[in-house]
Write an enzyme that holds these catalytic residues in place. Sequence first.
Site, PDB file in Angstrom:
ATOM      1  N   TYR A 204      51.711 -30.704 -37.754  1.00 55.63           N
ATOM      2  CA  TYR A 204      53.125 -30.396 -37.948  1.00 55.63           C
ATOM      3  C   TYR A 204      53.345 -29.571 -39.209  1.00 55.63           C
ATOM      4  CZ  TYR A 204      53.723 -33.650 -41.844  1.00 55.63           C
ATOM      5  OH  TYR A 204      53.629 -34.267 -43.066  1.00 55.63           O
TER       6      TYR A 204
ATOM      7  N   ARG B  24      48.945 -22.186 -42.174  1.00 50.82           N
ATOM      8  CA  ARG B  24      48.393 -23.546 -42.315  1.00 50.82           C
ATOM      9  C   ARG B  24      48.444 -24.281 -40.984  1.00 50.82           C
ATOM     10  NH1 ARG B  24      51.032 -27.510 -46.694  1.00 50.82           N
ATOM     11  NH2 ARG B  24      52.766 -27.395 -45.225  1.00 50.82           N
TER      12      ARG B  24
ATOM     13  N   ARG C 298      44.786 -43.293 -21.395  1.00 47.70           N
ATOM     14  CA  ARG C 298      44.546 -43.416 -22.831  1.00 47.70           C
ATOM     15  C   ARG C 298      43.042 -43.444 -23.059  1.00 47.70           C
ATOM     16  NH1 ARG C 298      43.189 -46.945 -26.656  1.00 47.70           N
ATOM     17  NH2 ARG C 298      44.007 -46.568 -28.755  1.00 47.70           N
TER      18      ARG C 298
ATOM     19  N   LYS D 270      47.090 -31.175 -41.920  1.00 42.84           N
ATOM     20  CA  LYS D 270      48.473 -31.671 -41.893  1.00 42.84           C
ATOM     21  C   LYS D 270      48.719 -32.350 -40.547  1.00 42.84           C
ATOM     22  CE  LYS D 270      53.137 -30.391 -43.370  1.00 42.84           C
ATOM     23  NZ  LYS D 270      53.346 -31.422 -44.379  1.00 42.84           N
TER      24      LYS D 270
ATOM     25  N   GLU E 277      46.960 -36.430 -55.063  1.00 41.72           N
ATOM     26  CA  GLU E 277      48.290 -35.834 -54.868  1.00 41.72           C
ATOM     27  C   GLU E 277      49.296 -36.976 -54.824  1.00 41.72           C
ATOM     28  OE1 GLU E 277      48.579 -33.734 -51.109  1.00 41.72           O
ATOM     29  OE2 GLU E 277      47.432 -35.245 -50.055  1.00 41.72           O
TER      30      GLU E 277
ATOM     31  N   LEU F 221      46.398 -32.102 -49.420  1.00 43.50           N
ATOM     32  CA  LEU F 221      46.962 -31.091 -48.531  1.00 43.50           C
ATOM     33  C   LEU F 221      47.096 -29.779 -49.317  1.00 43.50           C
ATOM     34  CD1 LEU F 221      48.314 -30.848 -45.649  1.00 43.50           C
ATOM     35  CD2 LEU F 221      50.460 -30.780 -46.913  1.00 43.50           C
TER      36      LEU F 221
HETATM   37  N1  PLP Z   1      50.950 -33.371 -49.838  1.00 46.21           N
HETATM   38  C1  PLP Z   1      51.343 -34.094 -48.795  1.00 46.21           C
HETATM   39  C2  PLP Z   1      50.548 -35.299 -48.415  1.00 46.21           C
HETATM   40  C3  PLP Z   1      52.476 -33.718 -48.055  1.00 46.21           C
HETATM   41  O1  PLP Z   1      52.855 -34.454 -46.992  1.00 46.21           O
HETATM   42  C4  PLP Z   1      53.214 -32.584 -48.458  1.00 46.21           C
HETATM   43  C5  PLP Z   1      54.401 -32.158 -47.728  1.00 46.21           C
HETATM   44  O2  PLP Z   1      54.753 -32.667 -46.715  1.00 46.21           O
HETATM   45  C6  PLP Z   1      52.784 -31.864 -49.577  1.00 46.21           C
HETATM   46  C7  PLP Z   1      51.630 -32.286 -50.245  1.00 46.21           C
HETATM   47  C8  PLP Z   1      53.526 -30.660 -50.046  1.00 46.21           C
HETATM   48  O3  PLP Z   1      53.302 -29.574 -49.160  1.00 46.21           O
HETATM   49  P1  PLP Z   1      54.313 -28.380 -49.031  1.00 46.21           P
HETATM   50  O4  PLP Z   1      54.463 -27.791 -50.388  1.00 46.21           O
HETATM   51  O5  PLP Z   1      53.632 -27.454 -48.078  1.00 46.21           O
HETATM   52  O6  PLP Z   1      55.591 -28.924 -48.497  1.00 46.21           O
END
Ligand code: PLP
Length: 285
Positions: A32, A51, A100, A149, A182, A206
């Site tokens: 997503y 991405r 499933r 993601k 993060e 991410l």
């Molecule tokens: N890290 C995680 C785990 C996230 O879910 C998100 C955003 O949803 C981010 C970092 C920040 O990403 P972005 O700057 O692309 O929104």
Amino acid sequence: MSICYLNGEYLPLDQARISPLDRGFLFGDGIYEVIPSYGGKLVGFGPHIDRMQEGMALIEIGFDWDHAQWKDLCQQLMAKNGNGNLGIYLHVSRGADTKRYHAYPEGVEPTLFAFTFEIAQPPVADKSKAKGYKVSSTEDLRWRRCHIKSTALLGNVMHFQKGYAEGNNETILYNANNELTEASACNAFIVKNGVVITPPLDTQILPGITRLMLLDILRKYTDIKVEERVVTMKEVAAADEVWITSSSKEVAPVISVDGKAVGTGQIGDVWLKAQKAFEAHRYDY
Ligand code: PLP
């Protein structure tokens, strides 16, 4: 009722239906994106789509829309939902199977779902208007593929919930070596002696689009020094400033971690400069 998109059709969100055998529903088997837009202008559209395409390739979902097709979808959704301040959610799951079973099925069409939701005005570089974020911290117990993601967000949800239950706005995460990774839904930065430092891209985080844009903007348009390197939690505790970044928050100043003030406990001057630069260039990407 907002208008969403599901598998080729625009319809009211409360009328959208998917099969309970959709692998997105059963396994969190999907990718997503969330792209912010203000008055019909998208922020970071190109890198967000890049991405998403990389994520689908990594999990072998064959869905070959190009940037123009994604742009058309975003523009139609923005127009149908009033072209205000909107987050655009894009979601491709592996699709609805007939059983499933863990292995990737053959001959199943991916499910494409997209909708919009209202978001606040774009953040402003003004200390008196900015929200100072309070965060918790905890060990990062998610999987080792955090660069994808994925819609399977339970690990992130559980980490977010810890901060929320403690009365905080987010939870920053560290690995088994006490190194910052993060936050549950944001990337994380520290500032020490005027230098902006953030953990490097790897499978622990991410590759945030706000992170990417901010680093590029700081390097191109400011004299602020930037480093991508390992950050220990000791450094977080001793930082002058801590920031979290995401598409909707842009650069968000953190004023406390686990109840302890960051620096002076006030929003910092480097934040002000960084958010100002981000504001000037948010529509460039
Ligand atoms: N890290 C995680 C785990 C996230 O879910 C998100 C955003 O949803 C981010 C970092 C920040 O990403 P972005 O700057 O692309 O929104």
